[in-house]
Design a protein around this motif. Structure first.
Motif, mmCIF file in Angstrom:
data_model
loop_
_atom_site.group_PDB
_atom_site.id
_atom_site.type_symbol
_atom_site.label_atom_id
_atom_site.label_comp_id
_atom_site.label_asym_id
_atom_site.label_seq_id
_atom_site.Cartn_x
_atom_site.Cartn_y
_atom_site.Cartn_z
ATOM 1 N N VAL A 1 -83.216 -39.562 10.650
ATOM 2 C CA VAL A 1 -82.245 -39.496 12.333
ATOM 3 C C VAL A 1 -81.695 -39.833 12.194
ATOM 4 C CG1 VAL A 1 -83.591 -39.637 14.293
ATOM 5 C CG2 VAL A 1 -85.259 -38.805 13.248
ATOM 6 N N LYS B 1 -78.786 -47.474 20.928
ATOM 7 C CA LYS B 1 -79.289 -46.560 22.503
ATOM 8 C C LYS B 1 -80.197 -45.218 22.590
ATOM 9 C CE LYS B 1 -75.897 -45.013 25.293
ATOM 10 N NZ LYS B 1 -75.494 -43.576 26.052
ATOM 11 N N ASN B 2 -79.928 -44.491 21.582
ATOM 12 C CA ASN B 2 -80.478 -43.468 21.955
ATOM 13 C C ASN B 2 -80.921 -42.312 21.073
ATOM 14 O OD1 ASN B 2 -78.342 -42.578 23.804
ATOM 15 N ND2 ASN B 2 -77.091 -41.766 22.330
ATOM 16 N N VAL B 3 -81.235 -44.083 19.387
ATOM 17 C CA VAL B 3 -82.276 -43.546 18.353
ATOM 18 C C VAL B 3 -82.874 -44.878 18.468
ATOM 19 C CG1 VAL B 3 -82.537 -42.632 15.864
ATOM 20 C CG2 VAL B 3 -80.598 -42.004 17.308
ATOM 21 N N PRO C 1 -85.634 -46.403 21.093
ATOM 22 C CA PRO C 1 -86.535 -45.678 21.507
ATOM 23 C C PRO C 1 -87.044 -45.402 20.886
ATOM 24 C CG PRO C 1 -84.455 -44.318 22.549
ATOM 25 C CD PRO C 1 -83.937 -45.684 21.449
ATOM 26 N N LEU C 2 -86.614 -45.530 19.198
ATOM 27 C CA LEU C 2 -88.492 -45.355 18.231
ATOM 28 C C LEU C 2 -88.869 -46.267 17.892
ATOM 29 C CD1 LEU C 2 -86.694 -42.019 16.340
ATOM 30 C CD2 LEU C 2 -87.930 -42.050 17.964
ATOM 31 N N HIS D 1 -94.992 -39.157 21.955
ATOM 32 C CA HIS D 1 -94.289 -38.080 21.152
ATOM 33 C C HIS D 1 -94.095 -38.186 19.664
ATOM 34 C CE1 HIS D 1 -91.926 -40.677 22.270
ATOM 35 N NE2 HIS D 1 -91.358 -41.160 21.157
ATOM 36 N N LEU D 2 -94.731 -39.105 19.000
ATOM 37 C CA LEU D 2 -94.560 -39.512 17.408
ATOM 38 C C LEU D 2 -95.465 -38.554 17.215
ATOM 39 C CD1 LEU D 2 -92.871 -42.765 17.442
ATOM 40 C CD2 LEU D 2 -92.371 -41.156 17.020
ATOM 41 N N ALA E 1 -84.872 -33.732 11.385
ATOM 42 C CA ALA E 1 -84.948 -34.817 11.959
ATOM 43 C C ALA E 1 -83.557 -34.537 13.058
ATOM 44 C CB ALA E 1 -82.932 -34.904 11.007
ATOM 45 N N HIS F 1 -88.740 -38.312 20.779
ATOM 46 C CA HIS F 1 -88.710 -39.038 21.206
ATOM 47 C C HIS F 1 -87.744 -37.405 22.800
ATOM 48 C CE1 HIS F 1 -84.669 -40.542 20.674
ATOM 49 N NE2 HIS F 1 -84.675 -41.117 21.809
ATOM 50 N N ARG F 2 -86.994 -36.530 22.399
ATOM 51 C CA ARG F 2 -86.731 -35.899 23.260
ATOM 52 C C ARG F 2 -86.605 -34.535 22.936
ATOM 53 N NH1 ARG F 2 -79.984 -37.253 23.499
ATOM 54 N NH2 ARG F 2 -80.100 -39.447 23.687
ATOM 55 N N ASN G 1 -92.338 -32.374 18.164
ATOM 56 C CA ASN G 1 -93.820 -31.991 17.975
ATOM 57 C C ASN G 1 -94.981 -31.417 18.162
ATOM 58 O OD1 ASN G 1 -94.675 -33.638 20.436
ATOM 59 N ND2 ASN G 1 -95.625 -35.289 19.647
#
Ligand SMILES: Nc1ncnc2c1ncn2[C@@H]1O[C@H](COP(=O)(O)OP(=O)(O)O)[C@@H](O)[C@H]1O
Ligand SMILES: [Mg+2]
Lengths: 331, 359
Positions: free
Chosen positions: A228, A244-246, A249-250, A325-326, B123, B127-128, B170
Motif C-alpha cells: 500500500v 497522513k493518508n496511509v 490511518p493504518l 475495515h481491515l 494495494a 480504510h477508504r 474488504n
C-alpha cells in the motif's frame, strides 16, 4: 522545598526507614574463613569512600543544577500547571449529572455499545454513592492530562523512530529502562527539581506511562503494508501525504492499543505519585496504608479499578471499531 | 487526445539498464558487465542480479507486454519506469527525460502527472471506500474535491462499479477490487499506465473479462501501457509488442506473431508450443503471393486478420480460399483453407493429424 499553591498536606507518613538499616546490619563473623573466603563471599566492591564520594558528587551536582535552573524549569512547566488546574476545575466544578452525561456520550461514541455505556454510568454512580466522587474526578482529570501529554509527546517520537532504524536502536533501551525502573525512583529527581505538587507528579506519571505510546506508534507504522505504501509512492505522494493518508490511518488501531496501555500505566502510577502531592484517589490509599484503615484502602482501590475498567473497555472498543475495515469479508 | 498520447512524447526507452540488489551493487556491476552470471554473482559476492543490460523501446500509445516466469525480474523492471526502484546503472528515458536523473521533487511531479500504476495485489487503501480510493491520485495532486469526485465517478462507472462507491475494499471480490485499482489509475489520466501482473490474481473468467475491459478502453484512451504477465496467452492477447525476460535478461522482443513464428530459442519455443496460434498469427504471415487476375472466387480479407477470424469468415461464406487485401483493397496474397489450417497447428504436432487445436 518549593511547590505551587496546591501543595497537598504531606501527611505522607512514608514507610519507616529504620527497619532496613537494622535488618542489613547483621554481618558474618569475620574471624572464621580466611581472606580468600572473605574475598569469595563478599563481592570485591568499589572502595567505600570512593563510592560515597561518587554518590555525593552526583547528588551535589544535581543540587547545584537545581538551585541554578530550578526556577526556570518550573517556569517552563507553567503551562502544564495551568492545563492541570483548568482540567481539574472542570471535573470537580461541573455538576455530577453533567459529568455522567459526558461520560455516557463519550462511551457511546467510542464503543457504540449500550452495555459499555451502562457499566460506565453504573460504576460512576457507585463511586459517587460511596462518597469518592471528588477524588475520582481529580484522578480522572490527572489521567486525562497525562494521556494527552503522552500522546502529544509520544506520537511524534514514535513516528520519527519508525523512520530510522538507528534511532530505534537508540530509543528502545531507554524505553526499557523507563519501564523497568521502579516507579518510586522517578519521584526523587522530579521532587528535587520541582518540589512537591501536581506538575512533578504529572511528569513522573508521564515518564512512566509514555513508553507504550512510543513503542506502539513505532510498531504500528512499521507494520503498514509495504504494497500500500508503494502504491502511495507510485502516485507521487509526499512524505507528509504518506504519513497522513496511509501510515497514520493504518497504524491507528495499534496506536489505540498504545493509548490504552498508557492510560492503564498512568492509573497505576497516580497512586504512587500521590506521595509527591498528586491529589485524587491515591491520597486516601496512602492514608490507609499509613494508618491501617483497611476499608478505606479497599474502597478507593476499587474505585481505581472501576475507572480503569471504564477507560479500558471504552478505548478497546474504539480500537476494535477502527479495525473493522481491515477484516476480510469477501474474496 | 488520442493523437497527442500516441506521440513519441510518451515513448519509453530503456538503455543499458542494470540492477543488482545488495550493499555493494556499484562495485559488482562491472563484474556483471564482464560476463559474470546471476548464479556466480550470488555465490561469490552474495548479491542478487535483478536486471542485466536491458535495452527496450516502448512506442507511445501501445500496449507493451513484459513476459517472464516468476523471479525473472519483471516487477523490478517495471518499477524502474517510475523509479520505485533505483537502477544500479543505465537510463530510463520517458518522453526525452531521464527518470534516473530526476531530483525528488521532479520525480514526484513525474509520478503524479505522467504515470499511474496498477498492482498485482491491488494495494488499495483498506480504510477508504471505493470512491475515496479512486480519487487518490487526484487528491495527491491537490485538485479541488468536486473535480476529484467527478472524474472518479466517471471511471468507477466505466469499469462497471456503479453503486459500489461507498463500499470498502474488504467488501469486494478480487475482480472488483482490481477494477477499483484500474479506476484509480485511469482517473489520474496519466499518459503512461504501468500494470504489474494486474490480472494474475484473478480467476480465469474474470481475467478474460478484465482483459477485454482493458482492450476496449485502450481503443479510446491510447495510453502507453506497460503490462507485466507470466502468462503467454495473456501476453499474446494484449501485447502490441512483447519482451520476454529470463533471469533478468531480455531474451526476445517483437510482436506476438514474431515470437510465435520465430521463437529465439528452445526455451521460448517450448512455451509457444502451447499457445493458440490461430489467435496470434495473421493471414499475411502465411499467405502465398497473389498471381494476377486469378482466384476470382477467393474471399477478400484485410491484412491483419488472425487465422481464427479468417477461418470463421471462410466457413461462413462457404469458400475454401481467401485473398489478403491491403489498406486500399488490392489483393496482395492468397491463402487456401488447407494452408490456413496447417499454419494453425504447432509445427511439431503436424503428424498427429486429427488433434487440431481449433477453438
Ligand atoms: N529487494 C530485493 N532484494 C534482493 N533481491 C531482490 C529484491 N527484489 C527482487 N529481488 C530478486 O530479483 C529477482 C527478480 O524479482 P522480481 O522482479 O520480483 O521478479 P518477478 O516480478 O518477475 O517475479 C528475484 O530473484 C528476486 O529474488
Ligand atoms: Mg512480480
Amino acid at each position: 522545598m518549593r511547590g505551587g499553591p496546591e501543595v497537598a498536606a504531606p501527611h505522607s507518613v512514608i514507610l519507616p526507614h529504620g527497619n532496613f538499616r537494622t535488618g542489613l546490619a547483621v554481618r558474618c563473623d569475620k574471624t572464621r574463613g580466611g581472606r580468600v573466603m572473605d574475598w569469595l563471599t563478599r563481592f570485591p566492591h568499589m572502595n567505600d569512600d570512593t563510592l560515597l564520594l561518587l554518590k555525593k558528587t552526583i547528588d551535589e551536582g544535581f543540587r547545584t543544577f537545581t538551585r541554578a535552573y530550578g526556577d526556570s524549569i518550573e517556569a517552563f512547566f507553567e503551562p502544564l500547571q495551568y492545563f492541570l488546574i483548568q482540567s481539574e476545575r472542570f471535573m470537580t466544578g461541573t455538576p455530577w449529572p453533567i459529568i455522567l452525561l459526558i461520560v455516557a456520550v463519550i462511551s457511546w461514541l467510542a464503543s457504540r455499545s449500550w452495555r459499555i455505556v451502562a457499566s460506565a454510568v453504573v460504576t460512576l454512580l457507585l463511586i459517587g454513592f460511596f462518597d469518592m466522587w471528588e477524588d475520582t474526578m481529580k484522578t480522572i482529570s490527572m489521567i486525562f492530562v497525562c494521556t494527552v501529554l503522552s500522546i502529544v509527546l509520544g506520537l511524534p517520537i514514535g513516528i520519527v523512530m519508525a523512520r530510522s532504524d538507528r534511532l530505534q536502536h537508540l530509543v528502545n533501551p531507554i524505553l526499557d529502562v523507563m519501564q523497568t525502573m521502579p516507579s518510586f525512583v522517578y519521584l526523587i529527581p522530579v521532587v528535587m527539581l520541582l518540589g512537591i505538587g501536581k506538575v512533578p507528579g504529572l511528569i513522573a506519571v508521564v515518564v512512566y506511562a509514555i513508553p507504550p505510546m512510543i513503542r506502539l506508534t513505532n510498531l504500528g507504522i512499521r507494520q503498514v503494508d509495504r504494497d500500500v505504501l508503494e502504491a502511495a509512492d507510485a502516485f507521487g505522494s509526499s512524505g507528509w501525504q504518506k504519513l497522513k493518508n496511509v501510515q497514520m490511518p493504518l497504524a491507528l488501531p495499534t496506536i489505540m492499543a498504545g493509548i490504552n496501555q498508557t492510560i492503564m500505566m498512568a492509573l497505576a502510577m497516580v497512586v504512587i505519585a500521590s506521595m509527591i502531592g498528586v491529589q485524587g484517589l491515591g491520597q486516601p490509599v496512602l492514608k490507609a496504608i499509613a494508618n491501617q484503615y483497611f476499608t478505606l484502602g479497599v474502597f478507593n482501590g476499587l474505585a481505581i479499578v472501576g475507572i480503569a475498567i471504564i477507560f479500558d473497555r471504552v478505548s478497546q472498543a474504539y480500537g476494535k471499531r477502527l479495525q473493522k475495515h481491515l477484516e476480510v469479508v469477501h474474496g | 487526445m488520442a493523437d497527442t498520447q500516441a506521440s513519441p512524447a510518451n515513448a519509453i526507452r530503456i538503455r543499458n539498464l542494470y540492477k543488482i540488489f545488495g550493499p555493494r551493487a556499484a562495485q559488482c556491476v562491472d563484474l556483471v558487465k564482464q560476463g559474470m552470471s546471476k548464479a556466480e554473482l550470488n555465490a561469490t559476492h552474495g548479491h542478487v542480479l535483478g536486471l542485466k543490460d536491458i535495452n527496450i523501446d516502448m512506442p507511445g500509445g501501445g500496449i507493451f507486454v513484459i513476459m517472464g516466469l516468476s523471479g525473472s525480474g519483471k516487477s523490478t523492471l517495471i518499477r524502474h519506469i517510475n523509479r520505485l526502484i533505483d537502477p544500479t546503472a543505465g537510463e530510463v528515458i520517458v518522453g526525452g527525460e531521464d527518470v534516473v536523473k530526476m531530483n525528488p521533487h521532479d520525480l514526484r511531479e513525474f509520478r503524479r502527472h505522467k504515470t499511474a500504476m496498477v498492482f498485482q495485489k491491488f494495494a488499495l487503501l483498506p480504510h477508504r471506500n471505493v470512491l475515496d480510493n479512486t480519487v487518490y491520485g487526484l487528491e495527491v495532486r491537490g485538485l479541488p474535491r468536486a473535480r476529484q469526485e467527478q472524474t472518479a465517478m466517471r471511471w468507477i462507472e466505466r469499469v462497471g462499479l456503479s453503486g459500489f462507491e461507498k463500499s470498502f475494499p474488504n467488501q469486494l471480490s478480487g475482480g472488483m477490487q482490481q477494477r477499483v485499482g484500474l479506476a484509480r489509475a485511469l482517473a489520474n489520466d496519466a499518459p503512461i499506465l504501468l500494470m504489474d501482473e494486474a490480472f494474475s490474481a484473478l480467476d480465469p473468467l474474470i481475467r478474460m473479462d478484465m482483459q477485454s475491459v482493458l482492450l476496449d478502453l485502450q481503443k479510446e484512451i491510447r495510453k502507453t501501457v506497460v503490462f507485466i504477465t507470466h502468462d503467454l496467452d495473456e501476453a499474446l492477447r494484449l501485447g502490441d509488442r512483447i519482451a520476454i525476460l529470463r533471469d533478468g535478461e531480455v531474451i526476445q522482443q517483437g510482436t506476438a506473431q514474431d515470437i510465435v513464428l520465430k521463437p529465439a530459442d528452445d526455451y521460448i519455443a517450448s512455451f509457444v508450443k502451447e499457445v493458440n496460434r490461430g489467435r496470434v498469427i495473421q493471414v499475411e504471415a502465411v499467405m502465398r503471393p497473389a498471381a494476377d487476375g486469378a482466384h476470382r472466387s477467393a474471399l477478400p480479407v484485410p491484412a491483419g486478420t488472425t487465422l481464427d477470424d479468417a477461418a470463421r469468415a471462410l466457413a461462413l461464406a462457404g469458400r475454401d480460399e481467401l485473398a489478403v487485401t491491403d489498406a486500399s483493397g488490392r489483393p496482395v496474397g492468397i491463402l487456401a483453407m488447407a494452408d490456413l489450417v496447417t499454419a494453425m497447428v504447432p509445427p511439431g504436432d503436424a503428424r498427429k493429424g486429427g488433434a487440431g487445436p481449433a477453438g
